[in-house]
Design a protein around this motif. Structure first.
Motif, PDB file in Angstrom:
ATOM      1  N   THR A 110       0.824  -1.206   0.000  1.00  0.00           N
ATOM      2  CA  THR A 110       0.000   0.000   0.000  1.00  0.00           C
ATOM      3  C   THR A 110       0.862   1.261   0.000  1.00  0.00           C
ATOM      4  O   THR A 110       1.864   1.336   0.712  1.00  0.00           O
ATOM      5  CB  THR A 110      -0.922   0.007   1.235  1.00  0.00           C
ATOM      6  OG1 THR A 110      -1.803  -1.120   1.158  1.00  0.00           O
ATOM      7  CG2 THR A 110      -1.748   1.281   1.301  1.00  0.00           C
ATOM      8  N   ARG A 122      -2.151  -0.284  -4.684  1.00  0.00           N
ATOM      9  CA  ARG A 122      -3.088  -0.084  -3.579  1.00  0.00           C
ATOM     10  C   ARG A 122      -2.780   1.273  -2.943  1.00  0.00           C
ATOM     11  O   ARG A 122      -1.635   1.538  -2.574  1.00  0.00           O
ATOM     12  CB  ARG A 122      -2.961  -1.206  -2.547  1.00  0.00           C
ATOM     13  CG  ARG A 122      -3.420  -2.563  -3.077  1.00  0.00           C
ATOM     14  CD  ARG A 122      -3.681  -3.525  -1.926  1.00  0.00           C
ATOM     15  NE  ARG A 122      -2.440  -3.888  -1.240  1.00  0.00           N
ATOM     16  CZ  ARG A 122      -1.692  -4.936  -1.568  1.00  0.00           C
ATOM     17  NH1 ARG A 122      -2.035  -5.708  -2.578  1.00  0.00           N
ATOM     18  NH2 ARG A 122      -0.595  -5.223  -0.889  1.00  0.00           N
ATOM     19  N   ARG A 128      -3.812   4.365  -0.143  1.00  0.00           N
ATOM     20  CA  ARG A 128      -4.513   4.807   1.066  1.00  0.00           C
ATOM     21  C   ARG A 128      -4.420   6.323   1.132  1.00  0.00           C
ATOM     22  O   ARG A 128      -3.316   6.875   1.222  1.00  0.00           O
ATOM     23  CB  ARG A 128      -3.890   4.176   2.315  1.00  0.00           C
ATOM     24  CG  ARG A 128      -4.562   4.590   3.641  1.00  0.00           C
ATOM     25  CD  ARG A 128      -3.839   3.945   4.818  1.00  0.00           C
ATOM     26  NE  ARG A 128      -3.855   2.502   4.704  1.00  0.00           N
ATOM     27  CZ  ARG A 128      -3.028   1.694   5.384  1.00  0.00           C
ATOM     28  NH1 ARG A 128      -2.096   2.212   6.185  1.00  0.00           N
ATOM     29  NH2 ARG A 128      -3.109   0.395   5.239  1.00  0.00           N
TER      30      ARG A 128
END
Length: 296
Positions: free
Chosen positions: A8, A32, A34
């Motif tokens: 992430t 990914r 965030r």
């Protein structure tokens, strides 16, 4: 580009212009992501969530909330609000140091900071001085860090610096001498370069890359828009006195000074081969000439 980092990637500022470009580039490579946001319920945050971005609520004045949001990420991209006064400089530095301290606490393997061209030189411009301080703090943190220093955004030519159409002629007016070349980069390419660094498909030489996609004088810029429109074009250099604030005057003085420093767009293209020059940006954004001011 095949990512070597597969975990992430956290992005602070993801709902803004530069941070949004970083998110776009990361998502293009199936990373990914965030997003560290103040309000996960905001429209912009929810738009990110709809694209598969994980949302983490943070407070920039709360290092613990940021460190929690950075847990187990493999990379962290951040940019700080642009400072326009002494008070805002101090606030921007506080935000930057909080984010860096949180990254240290979380043990983030790689941090990419979106800075500004010339941040290695304290120059009396608020948003240069603030980013200089943040860069220095980041260097001393012990983190693996990369600085991406943006120059003037080409997107300004779609808004505050937009050329006009007057009596069938494209006219560009800037408070910049006609023999001074303006260093430019598209926001899209700021995001793409930052993403390449975060995904470990590229490295910034010496930990720093100055983002220059093109470097043109005022007459050359005007000619690029004229060529797109199929119309004659001219450039008018304006005095700094036309600018509404001292800050704007200092910024354009800095644009002129930046021309004195060497830059190499080939370095940027070695990381992102599709980096846009101005003519390509004009085509990519489907720029069209505005209404002729001579037509009532």
């Amino acid at each position: 580009m095949n990512p070597r980092t597969t975990g992430t990637i956290a992005v602070f500022g993801a709902t803004g212009q530069q941070g949004g470009a970083v998110v776009d580039a990361l998502l293009d490579h199936k990373a990914r992501v965030r997003a560290l946001v103040r309000d996960p319920r905001s429209d912009r945050a929810q738009a990110l969530a709809a694209r598969g971005v994980e949302l983490a609520a943070v407070r920039a004045d709360d290092p613990a909330s940021v460190a929690t949001a950075l847990a187990a990420v493999e990379g962290f991209s951040f940019m700080t609000p642009e400072a326009n006064s002494l008070q805002e400089v101090e606030a921007e530095i506080r935000i930057g140091t909080t984010l860096i301290d949180a990254a240290v606490e979380a043990g983030v393997p790689h941090v990419v900071f979106n800075s500004v061209f010339g941040a290695d030189r304290e120059r009396g411009v608020p948003h240069h001085d603030s980013k200089h301080s943040i860069e220095e703090y980041l260097r001393k943190s012990g983190l693996r860090a990369s600085m991406v220093r943006a120059t003037a955004f080409m997107e300004n030519f779609a808004s505050v610096l937009a050329p006009s159409l007057e009596h069938g002629e494209i006219v560009l007016r800037l408070p910049l001498p006609e023999d001074v070349a303006l260093k430019m980069i598209s926001v899209r390419d700021v995001g793409r370069v930052a993403a390449a660094l975060l995904l470990d498909t590229a490295e910034a030489p010496g930990g720093v890359i100055e983002l220059v996609g093109d470097e043109l004088t005022g007459p050359q810029i005007a000619a690029a828009f004229g060529a797109r429109a199929g119309l004659p074009a001219r450039y008018e250099a304006l005095p700094l006195s036309v600018l509404p604030s001292d800050l704007d005057k200092v910024m354009f003085q800095e644009f002129a000074k930046a021309a004195e420093y060497p830059s190499d767009p080939a370095v940027v293209r070695s990381i992102e081969p599709a980096t846009l020059d101005l003519a390509e940006w004009i085509r990519a954004t489907n720029w069209t000439a505005p209404a002729d001011v001579a037509v009532s």
